[in-house]
Design an enzyme around this catalytic site. Structure first.
Site, PDB file in Angstrom:
ATOM      1  CG  HIS A  21      -1.144   1.098  -4.485  1.00 39.11           C
ATOM      2  ND1 HIS A  21      -1.167   0.992  -5.845  1.00 39.11           N
ATOM      3  CD2 HIS A  21      -1.612  -0.091  -4.010  1.00 39.11           C
ATOM      4  CE1 HIS A  21      -1.630  -0.221  -6.181  1.00 39.11           C
ATOM      5  NE2 HIS A  21      -1.890  -0.892  -5.081  1.00 39.11           N
TER       6      HIS A  21
ATOM      7  CG  HIS B 279     -10.806  -7.471  -5.729  1.00 39.48           C
ATOM      8  ND1 HIS B 279     -10.780  -8.138  -4.537  1.00 39.48           N
ATOM      9  CD2 HIS B 279      -9.660  -6.761  -5.787  1.00 39.48           C
ATOM     10  CE1 HIS B 279      -9.662  -7.859  -3.913  1.00 39.48           C
ATOM     11  NE2 HIS B 279      -8.957  -7.020  -4.646  1.00 39.48           N
TER      12      HIS B 279
ATOM     13  CG  PHE C  71     -19.599  -8.763  -8.464  1.00 41.66           C
ATOM     14  CD1 PHE C  71     -20.090  -8.681  -9.766  1.00 41.66           C
ATOM     15  CD2 PHE C  71     -19.106  -9.974  -8.019  1.00 41.66           C
ATOM     16  CE1 PHE C  71     -20.106  -9.794 -10.599  1.00 41.66           C
ATOM     17  CE2 PHE C  71     -19.118 -11.090  -8.834  1.00 41.66           C
ATOM     18  CZ  PHE C  71     -19.617 -11.006 -10.128  1.00 41.66           C
ATOM     19  CB  ALA C  72     -18.483  -3.843  -4.323  1.00 41.13           C
ATOM     20  N   GLY C  73     -15.823  -3.189  -6.571  1.00 32.55           N
ATOM     21  CA  GLY C  73     -14.582  -2.428  -6.681  1.00 32.55           C
ATOM     22  C   GLY C  73     -14.377  -2.059  -8.135  1.00 32.55           C
ATOM     23  N   GLY C  74     -13.199  -1.689  -8.497  1.00 28.89           N
ATOM     24  CA  GLY C  74     -12.983  -1.249  -9.874  1.00 28.89           C
ATOM     25  C   GLY C  74     -12.379  -2.301 -10.776  1.00 28.89           C
TER      26      GLY C  74
ATOM     27  CD  GLU D 204      -2.518  -3.278  -7.419  1.00 38.59           C
ATOM     28  OE1 GLU D 204      -1.645  -3.397  -6.549  1.00 38.59           O
ATOM     29  OE2 GLU D 204      -3.633  -2.767  -7.204  1.00 38.59           O
TER      30      GLU D 204
ATOM     31  CD  GLU E 186      -2.714  -1.343  -0.103  1.00 37.48           C
ATOM     32  OE1 GLU E 186      -2.910  -0.344  -0.835  1.00 37.48           O
ATOM     33  OE2 GLU E 186      -3.097  -2.489  -0.412  1.00 37.48           O
TER      34      GLU E 186
HETATM   35 ZN    ZN Z   1      -2.647  -2.832  -4.766  1.00 36.60          ZN
END
Ligand code: ZN
Length: 709
Positions: A499, A626, A628-631, A525, A496
């Site tokens: 990122h 990931h 269904f509710a993420g991007g 990523e 993280e």
């Molecule tokens: Zn990541």
């Protein structure tokens, strides 16, 4: 432009140029501020549509400014939904969400703006724009096209309806998953039921029991509560000796959110159906084609080629690993007829790992107390990228007492960025998983000054043990054990932070291409997975892995075992990711609602990718947030795609010589000046090539996993 709202002392959701007032924001602020910000954005949009010149300064810049107040407030609310979720917050969010989505659509579907962007691309000014500016315009045009700009009348209306409904369904999916996770727990009361559980897990389970109302629960005497939260669920399956309890917990995990009020099955089927309809309206054969049109990967075939290449190396290895585990389990259990079930794999894999490497997560935890890990991470950032991280707690309001605030400066002392760190699992009101998000993005203001970026880093690692008696690592006194991390949790933090570095070390002044903005999903990523590699670099890890009580260094032999463990069951781990990536791609490319059953796709993909036959009652898709509710819809493959990039990038350091400080610093500087600085200002292949001197290949990834032939 008249759209900039006056910062109001009454409503903290207007203060868009500043760190959010987390100490002041309440759900009651949402409706008033959002309605007003939507209205202001609409008014500003109308003004631009009426008279904007098709130039960079006349159109693109004011457009970026226009979206900021609402975008910021909506981002803050979304953040709170993830880290301080309450029924009141959800209700307030749901009330205004349709208006926000509609406002976004009005802007992205504005024909005058679209024509303005096309005119700019055809103008003589185009040749004077830099790469970042051109990419921003190109993305704007493509994004308008994907928002249905080419649709008219009923088709446009239908498209908008679909967009709004999909947004609501995604939120419903996430909420049902959270509710289902909170609703399930297994209370254990006898010593026999917790046989095999290490002390830290017993302590966490007792803490979960106390949170559920068993106020007298202790690590030694219970009761202990096992939930579906990561820090309890995964370790329980690895350590619980009682096979029937492992089966109960495992089945609860794979059927999570698949029945009753929290059933996500109808939700996900609708999401898939509506996405396909949307794709059709846009002239694509599938939603995967829409998704890939805005990715680094060229098309579905390119992605499938990569997945096939990795599968060819990993699947035979994974099958061999299972056979080996079966033999081991039979010998250890004395049951020559034992057939490994799904709930046995993690348990026996952990036993085999202990046998082979003679260490456990539990032995490592005392060497990974969060404060020491942070020191090591920040020292690495200084060595590689020449940046200095310092604590700045109290300089910005936070949303929970455990949240820390840090600043990042150049070695010269020049401030670069800041970030929040919310490290611990908090099942009652915090979403699972780990993520980085932008709080403020870098931008050059109209007066020439630069607003520095701020990031949210959110993890869900093992919390400190407070209250109650006992603790991880045999703490003698009650309470006060710091967060002792598993090695995986250390990697996640590095991930993280990677990122965060791309968001925070950007040098791009154009808001829409700064940091992770405008970076294609499958390249996003790269810096995060790149940072994980350093957890396997001896001097880096040994530099901070010290026993939290005695200060003793991590024994060198233990580090050697960490290295060997990296390739332990690597075939199985890679296949797990390939399985999910293939499932996602199949559902978004070949699944036809009404003709196919989602279950059949899941079965077929499982046959191709899983080494153990799929259980008939498995409903993993109901918790696959990931996609269904993420991007990550039709983009889960991005993890592997980016891992190829990140492994190859790390190989540049290996080639330069990992123990050569000057070479590492020079290569690190080049990484900072390309991958971390350029963000979305250039195509990811150009950025990678600028760093590496050539395009990426899979050799380093397969070598790191021990899968090279
Ligand atoms: Zn990541």
């Amino acid at each position: 432009m008249s759209a900039a709202p006056v910062p109001s002392a009454d409503n903290p959701l207007y203060a868009y140029d500043l760190p959010p007032r987390f100490d002041a924001i309440t759900p009651a602020h949402i409706a008033a501020a959002i309605s007003d910000l939507v209205a202001r954005q609409d008014a500003g949009l109308a003004e631009l549509e009426a008279g904007a010149a098709p130039t960079w300064a006349g159109l693109v810049e004011p457009l970026a400014r226009l979206g900021e107040p609402l975008g910021w407030a909506w981002g803050v609310i979304g953040h709170l939904l993830g880290v301080r979720n309450t029924p009141e917050l959800r209700a307030a969010h749901e009330t205004v969400q349709p208006a926000v989505i509609a406002a976004g659509l009005r802007q992205s579907q504005s024909e005058p703006l679209y024509r303005g962007l096309l005119a700019l691309r055809d103008s003589t000014e185009w040749n004077r724009l830099d790469d970042a500016q051109r990419r921003i315009v190109d993305l704007g045009i493509r994004s308008a096209q994907h928002s249905g700009i080419g649709l008219h009348g009923a088709a446009r209306e239908r498209f908008n309806q679909l967009e709004a409904t999909i947004g609501e369904l995604a939120t419903a999916f996430a909420n049902r998953l959270l509710d289902a996770t909170k609703a399930w727990g297994l209370d254990l009361t006898s010593a026999d039921e917790v046989a095999g559980l290490p002390p830290s897990l017993r302590a966490s389970a007792a803490q979960a029991a106390r949170a559920a109302g068993h106020s007298a629960a202790t690590a030694e005497n219970g009761p202990w509560r096992i939930t579906l939260e990561g820090p309890l669920y995964g370790p329980f399956l690895e350590h619980a000796r009682r096979r029937n309890l492992r089966e109960r917990v495992y089945r609860a995990g794979i059927t999570r959110a698949s029945s009753g009020d929290t059933d996500n099955q109808p939700v996900l089927e609708r999401i898939l159906a509506l996405r396909r309809l949307q794709a059709g309206l846009l002239g694509y054969a599938s939603y995967a084609e829409v998704s890939l049109a805005r990715k680094m990967a060229e098309n579905v075939a390119t992605v499938e080629h990569l997945l096939d290449e990795l599968r060819a190396a990993a699947l035979p290895r994974a099958r061999g690993e299972l056979a080996e585990l079966q033999t081991f389990a039979r010998a250890e259990s004395g049951d020559a007829g034992l057939e490994l079930a799904h709930w046995d794999v993690a348990f026996w894999a952990e036993r085999q790992r202990e046998r082979r490497f003679a260490f456990t997560d539990e032995e490592l935890r005392p060497f990974f107390a969060l404060p020491a890990v942070l020191d090591g991470l920040f020292a690495l950032a200084r060595r590689l990228f020449g940046v200095v991280v310092t604590p700045a707690d109290g300089e910005a309001p936070v949303w929970h007492g455990d949240v820390r605030f840090f600043r990042i400066a150049d070695q010269s002392g020049a401030p670069l960025a800041a970030f929040y760190l919310d490290p611990y699992s908090r099942p009652a009101d915090k979403r699972g998983g780990a993520w980085m998000d932008e709080c403020l993005h870098r931008k050059r203001r109209a007066d020439g000054s630069v607003r520095l970026p701020i990031a949210y880093l959110v993890c869900n690692q093992t919390p400190p043990i407070t209250g109650g008696s006992g603790g991880a690592a045999g703490a003698a006194a009650a309470g006060d054990t710091p967060s002792l991390m598993t090695f995986r949790e250390v990697e996640t933090l590095f991930h993280e932070f990677g990122h965060g570095l791309q968001h925070m070390l950007t040098t791009v002044d154009h808001a829409d291409a700064a940091g992770i903005r405008n970076v294609e999903w499958d390249a996003v990523e790269l810096p995060s997975q790149f940072m994980e590699n350093w957890c396997y670099h001896r001097p880096t890890l040994m530099g901070f892995a010290r026993h939290w009580q005695t200060g003793a260094a991590l024994p060198g032999a233990l580090f050697d075992k960490i290295l060997s463990a990296r390739t332990y069951r690597a075939g199985s781990a890679v296949m797990r990711q390939l399985h999910l990536a293939t499932l996602d791609l199949e559902l978004h490319h070949r699944y036809v609602p009404g003709r196919d059953a989602v279950e059949d796709i899941a079965k077929r993909v499982s046959v191709q990718n899983a080494v153990l036959p799929r259980l008939p009652d498995e409903r993993f898709l109901c918790s696959f947030s990931h996609i269904f509710a993420g991007g990550y819809a039709a983009g889960y493959y991005s993890y592997k795609w980016a891992e190829v990039l990140s492994a190859d990038a790390f190989a540049a350091f290996e080639e330069a010589g990992l123990d050569d400080d000057a070479a590492v610093a020079a290569t690190g500087r080049r990484f900072r000046d390309t991958v971390l600085s350029l963000g979305g200002s250039r195509h990811p292949l150009a950025v990678f090539t600028a760093f590496r001197g050539r395009g990426p290949n899979t050799a380093a990834l397969l070598r790191h996993y021990g899968l090279a032939s």
